[in-house]
Design a protein around this motif. Structure first.
Motif, mmCIF file in Angstrom:
data_model
loop_
_atom_site.group_PDB
_atom_site.id
_atom_site.type_symbol
_atom_site.label_atom_id
_atom_site.label_comp_id
_atom_site.label_asym_id
_atom_site.label_seq_id
_atom_site.Cartn_x
_atom_site.Cartn_y
_atom_site.Cartn_z
ATOM 1 N N TYR A 1 3.106 -12.962 16.083
ATOM 2 C CA TYR A 1 1.808 -12.283 16.107
ATOM 3 C C TYR A 1 1.720 -11.126 17.099
ATOM 4 O O TYR A 1 1.009 -10.146 16.833
ATOM 5 N N PRO A 2 2.431 -11.166 18.244
ATOM 6 C CA PRO A 2 2.397 -9.978 19.118
ATOM 7 C C PRO A 2 2.905 -8.708 18.443
ATOM 8 O O PRO A 2 2.588 -7.596 18.877
ATOM 9 N N ASN A 3 3.689 -8.858 17.362
ATOM 10 C CA ASN A 3 4.234 -7.684 16.677
ATOM 11 C C ASN A 3 3.169 -6.835 15.995
ATOM 12 O O ASN A 3 3.445 -5.695 15.592
ATOM 13 N N PHE A 4 1.953 -7.366 15.843
ATOM 14 C CA PHE A 4 0.903 -6.551 15.231
ATOM 15 C C PHE A 4 0.553 -5.337 16.091
ATOM 16 O O PHE A 4 -0.060 -4.389 15.599
ATOM 17 N N SER A 5 0.954 -5.354 17.352
ATOM 18 C CA SER A 5 0.762 -4.160 18.182
ATOM 19 C C SER A 5 1.586 -2.990 17.668
ATOM 20 O O SER A 5 1.333 -1.835 18.024
ATOM 21 N N GLY A 6 2.570 -3.278 16.809
ATOM 22 C CA GLY A 6 3.363 -2.207 16.205
ATOM 23 C C GLY A 6 2.543 -1.267 15.353
ATOM 24 O O GLY A 6 2.963 -0.137 15.077
ATOM 25 N N VAL A 7 1.355 -1.700 14.899
ATOM 26 C CA VAL A 7 0.475 -0.806 14.144
ATOM 27 C C VAL A 7 0.148 0.438 14.965
ATOM 28 O O VAL A 7 -0.038 1.530 14.418
ATOM 29 N N LEU A 8 0.103 0.292 16.276
ATOM 30 C CA LEU A 8 -0.285 1.405 17.148
ATOM 31 C C LEU A 8 0.833 2.410 17.368
ATOM 32 O O LEU A 8 0.575 3.542 17.788
ATOM 33 N N THR A 9 2.071 2.013 17.105
ATOM 34 C CA THR A 9 3.200 2.898 17.421
ATOM 35 C C THR A 9 4.046 3.290 16.206
ATOM 36 O O THR A 9 4.752 4.291 16.252
ATOM 37 N N LEU A 10 3.985 2.500 15.127
ATOM 38 C CA LEU A 10 4.854 2.775 13.982
ATOM 39 C C LEU A 10 4.504 4.109 13.341
ATOM 40 O O LEU A 10 3.335 4.452 13.182
ATOM 41 N N ARG A 11 5.524 4.852 12.974
ATOM 42 C CA ARG A 11 5.346 6.125 12.276
ATOM 43 C C ARG A 11 5.909 6.024 10.871
ATOM 44 O O ARG A 11 6.871 5.304 10.623
ATOM 45 N N TYR A 12 5.296 6.758 9.960
ATOM 46 C CA TYR A 12 5.733 6.795 8.568
ATOM 47 C C TYR A 12 6.873 7.781 8.415
ATOM 48 O O TYR A 12 6.773 8.946 8.815
ATOM 49 N N ARG A 13 7.980 7.286 7.851
ATOM 50 C CA ARG A 13 9.124 8.147 7.560
ATOM 51 C C ARG A 13 9.443 7.966 6.079
ATOM 52 O O ARG A 13 9.919 6.902 5.666
ATOM 53 N N GLU A 14 9.190 9.006 5.300
ATOM 54 C CA GLU A 14 9.257 8.879 3.843
ATOM 55 C C GLU A 14 10.612 8.378 3.370
ATOM 56 O O GLU A 14 10.707 7.599 2.433
ATOM 57 N N ARG A 15 11.688 8.839 4.033
ATOM 58 C CA ARG A 15 13.012 8.400 3.612
ATOM 59 C C ARG A 15 13.504 7.206 4.412
ATOM 60 O O ARG A 15 14.653 6.824 4.316
ATOM 61 N N GLY A 16 12.614 6.623 5.217
ATOM 62 C CA GLY A 16 13.025 5.494 6.019
ATOM 63 C C GLY A 16 12.262 4.229 5.710
ATOM 64 O O GLY A 16 12.830 3.244 5.245
ATOM 65 N N ASN A 17 10.934 4.233 5.908
ATOM 66 C CA ASN A 17 10.168 2.998 5.773
ATOM 67 C C ASN A 17 9.047 3.097 4.737
ATOM 68 O O ASN A 17 8.049 2.393 4.821
ATOM 69 N N ARG A 18 9.199 3.984 3.770
ATOM 70 C CA ARG A 18 8.139 4.186 2.779
ATOM 71 C C ARG A 18 7.729 2.896 2.061
ATOM 72 O O ARG A 18 6.529 2.615 1.942
ATOM 73 N N PRO A 19 8.676 2.071 1.561
ATOM 74 C CA PRO A 19 8.234 0.855 0.852
ATOM 75 C C PRO A 19 7.353 -0.040 1.708
ATOM 76 O O PRO A 19 6.354 -0.580 1.215
ATOM 77 N N PHE A 20 7.705 -0.185 2.991
ATOM 78 C CA PHE A 20 6.894 -1.052 3.838
ATOM 79 C C PHE A 20 5.520 -0.449 4.089
ATOM 80 O O PHE A 20 4.507 -1.158 4.035
ATOM 81 N N GLY B 1 14.615 9.594 8.918
ATOM 82 C CA GLY B 1 15.089 8.720 7.863
ATOM 83 C C GLY B 1 16.489 9.000 7.370
ATOM 84 O O GLY B 1 17.012 8.259 6.538
ATOM 85 N N LYS B 2 17.138 10.054 7.859
ATOM 86 C CA LYS B 2 18.502 10.337 7.422
ATOM 87 C C LYS B 2 19.451 9.287 7.995
ATOM 88 O O LYS B 2 19.287 8.815 9.110
ATOM 89 N N SER B 3 20.465 8.939 7.210
ATOM 90 C CA SER B 3 21.380 7.891 7.622
ATOM 91 C C SER B 3 22.158 8.290 8.868
ATOM 92 O O SER B 3 22.535 9.454 9.048
#
Length: 750
Positions: free
Chosen positions: A467-486, A721-723
């Protein structure tokens, strides 16, 4: 005509390696007295590279169109990754991949007509392999250390005519789709359902690679796939014989499968006659295989893993539960039946398999299509978890009533969904490998949980640490070629929950199901044109970081998203008002007297929604919106909503078992004094420099202040998001030593 290679010959082929080409056998019949006999059928071994190199395949008229769904695509991917992971080590050179164990993919049938080469059988695998090559091409083309591999992959993808871009699969119906995928284009109006399925299968391949193929392993995986993964090509010669072979190999002949051998083994000691249980076995197989291909064998494996978790699924000598369950049972007979009596083998069927298979069929249905009350199972499938029932079957007992079985299944599905979300929010992998590791750790405790209440407590002990991981909402960034599905999944769940709570209905299935061509898209509140907001945030990198945070995103229908992207946020508020409430809540009119349901929702859930105010600085607005998303997520995945019972006292976080791909971690290097906390790291790509900091807990914090769990995750984040191989990308301070070199020094010292 029945054509097959006997087991000894297949074993010999695999032991000799898949990189060699040559005729394995000559098969066929020549009619006596024929003045002009046909060529006999020929078979040759071919690696993936040889299958594609210089070849172009048309599709036989009797071939069905591309039909593989997500389950079949990801099952092939999982088989490849699992085989590769058994061999790969982080310190291996690319050349080492040439010595890895080979993998056999089966056979394809080809023939020629008018100088063209046709596929008579094997289209599903070959098309999926082509999609995998396209994905690997994109991954390798963005890295300096894999440019040669990228060029090689491109020649394989484009077959014999790279100038005209004639793909290895030459079917004109697929050409536009392949071309869009190769060029990184968005979904096109392809029309035909099978072509749409090809495009979607590529998304499945992409998501699986993101979750299960670490960047540092990429060069070795490409080499192993091309040179050590093989098939047998059966050259039929002409279309008539190709059709004859296709029918023979798909509809006729008696070939003992692993399921046949398992049935013979289990029922052979039944008394008074082994045939007494044959009807029951046939009913089980018919019921399960009607729901999903190979479901019966998957069911048996899942039950064996659940009930005999203390026995390792891989004996290290080629006898594995996944590949040969009957041989695995023979190997473990003394452990399973220490006081064997005649009929014990058959009892495994009558007492363990037969009572549970109807419930397993229900699980498969819930995974394949959304069912009210069991959406968690479908959500897990949509997130790429193709083997999610091992933990469920460990929790289920044949003595459970139907209601308890369903409640236990819901608990486990919600638990796995929570795992996905809390891992994704802190940029950690949540793929099948991570699920398998989690299940292996929990299976004993889950197996001991007899009641639904016991299971809720057992799962809650582990979930409490997430549950402490919900703090990740404050820092996570959207990377279209990296974490788009999530990010799409996370935004869809927030949006759908709000739609439901404000009386508009739960739209989660609609948002995730890609009913229309484009599906749903992530909408940036702030345009990519920095000039529109330069007076607010002068630095372009700082602006880019703010606009990609979760609080600066919403989810819209794909067609709507395309028409709004270039506008300022203040100019889009009117359009948002007519869309989902999460976007509409930005408009001031959403807070008027007429919006009774929205007001009650805010009051009941105690959520601090605010309309967009252009006078508020963008960072403060995005932070406020991110805090709102965090509060919403904590309610959606609250333990009591999921049915989990959290411990009243803190539970020590168990130290996870090290996986083969992570022999040495940054935490270990810090603990042993090889690296120091707060060390500065520098990475370069195309003459651009990126800075980061090594934290004391082994994470890497980039310049955006976002912490990442691994060097590769941090590297791919700064590279949008590049490998990348994070271990070789990051160097220590201003020096020249990479993290990989530090790791090597430590391994030598050990």
């Amino acid at each position: 005509m029945r054509i097959h290679l006997d087991r000894n010959r297949q074993t010999h082929h695999r032991s000799q390696g898949a990189g060699r080409t040559g005729f394995l056998s000559t098969l066929g019949v020549v009619m006596a007295g024929s003045p002009d006999p046909k060529e006999i059928v020929r078979a040759r071994s071919a690696t993936v590279r040889i299958l594609f190199e210089g070849n172009a395949y048309s599709l036989g008229y009797f071939q069905r169109r591309y039909a593989w769904e997500k389950l079949q695509v990801e099952k092939l991917m999982l088989d490849l990754i699992k085989k590769f992971e058994r061999e790969w080590r982080p310190n291996h050179q690319v050349a080492d991949a040439m010595t890895y164990e080979p993998y056999f993919l089966g056979s394809v049938i080809t023939y020629r007509r008018a100088e063209e080469k046709y596929l008579a059988d094997g289209q599903q695998r070959v098309v999926t392999l082509l999609l995998l090559l396209i994905r690997l091409y994109h991954l390798t083309s963005s890295r300096e250390d894999t440019r040669d591999q990228s060029a090689r992959l491109l020649t394989l993808i484009l077959g014999i005519d790279p100038v005209r871009r004639q793909f290895t699969i030459t079917d004109i119906g697929y050409r536009d789709c392949f071309n869009d995928l190769l060029n990184g284009q968005a979904f096109g109006a392809y029309g035909e359902p099978d072509v749409v399925r090809v495009f979607q299968a590529y998304q499945d391949v992409t998501q699986f690679c993101l979750q299960n193929l670490p960047g540092e392993a990429l060069p070795n995986f490409v080499t192993w796939l091309l040179e050590r993964v093989s098939l047998v090509e059966l050259d039929a010669g002409d279309p008539d014989r190709a059709l004859e072979m296709f029918v023979a190999m798909n509809d006729r002949g008696v070939r003992l499968t692993p399921l046949d051998l398992l049935k013979q083994y289990l029922l052979s000691d039944a008394r008074p006659d082994p045939r007494v249980h044959d009807a029951g076995w046939q009913s089980m197989q018919a019921a399960l295989d009607a729901v999903a291909k190979d479901a019966t064998l998957d069911f048996v494996r899942s039950v064996l893993r659940a009930h005999y978790f203390h026995l390792h699924p891989d004996d290290g000598d080629g006898i594995t539960l996944d590949e040969a369950p009957h041989e695995w049972l023979v190997r473990h007979e003394e452990a399973i039946w220490p006081r064997y009596k005649t009929g014990d083998h058959a009892k495994l069927f009558t007492q363990e398999l037969q009572p549970l298979y109807p419930f397993y069929a229900d699980l498969l249905r819930w995974a394949a299509a959304p069912v009210e009350g069991h959406l968690g199972t479908w959500f897990n499938t949509s997130n790429g978890i193709i083997r999610q029932f091992d933990l469920t079957m460990a929790a289920i007992r044949s003595s459970d009533n139907e209601d308890d079985m369903h409640r236990k299944a819901t608990l486990v599905a919600n638990f796995l969904d929570l795992f996905v979300v809390t891992r994704g929010l802190v940029a950690e992998n949540y793929g099948q490998a991570e699920i398998d590791e989690l299940v292996n750790e929990l299976r004993p405790a889950v197996r001991e949980s007899r009641t639904v209440h016991d299971l809720a407590i057992a799962l809650g002990k582990t979930a409490a640490n997430w549950y402490p991981n919900f703090s990740g909402v404050l820092t996570l960034r959207y990377r279209e070629r990296g974490n788009r599905p999530f990010v799409v999944y996370f935004l869809a769940r927030l949006t759908a929950w709000m739609e439901s709570r404000t009386g508009r209905g739960d739209r989660a299935v609609h948002m995730l199901n890609h009913i229309d061509g484009r599906g749903h898209e992530v909408e940036h509140l702030f345009t990519s044109r920095h000039a529109e907001y330069r007076n607010v945030i002068p630095d372009s990198d700082a602006y880019s970081r703010q606009r990609s945070r979760l609080g600066a995103l919403v989810l819209l229908e794909g067609s709507d998203n395309a028409s709004l992207g270039a506008l300022r946020l203040a100019d889009k508020l009117g359009a948002y008002r007519s869309h989902y409430m999460l976007a509409g809540s930005l408009h001031p009119d959403s807070y008027g007297r007429g919006e009774v349901r929205f007001r009650r929702f805010r009051e009941d859930e105690k959520l601090d929604f605010q309309a967009y105010d252009e006078t508020i600085p963008i960072p403060a607005f995005v932070q406020s919106r991110s805090q709102l998303f965090k509060a919403m997520a904590e309610k959606i995945w609250a333990a009591d909503r999921l049915g989990l019972i959290l411990p009243t006292q803190p539970v020590a976080t168990p130290r996870p078992r090290q996986r083969k791909r992570s022999l040495v971690t940054l935490v270990e290097l810090i603990r042993e004094g090889m690296l120091a906390p707060d060390t500065g790291l520098i990475g370069t790509r195309n003459r651009k420099m990126f800075r980061a900091t090594l934290l004391g807990d082994g994470r890497i914090r980039t310049a955006s202040d976002e912490p990442f769990p691994s060097p590769t995750a941090a590297a791919e984040a700064v590279l949008d998001g590049k490998s990348a191989n994070g271990w070789t990308f990051w160097r220590i301070g201003e020096g020249k030593e990479t993290l990989a070199e530090v790791r090597t020094r430590y391994e030598h010292r050990r």
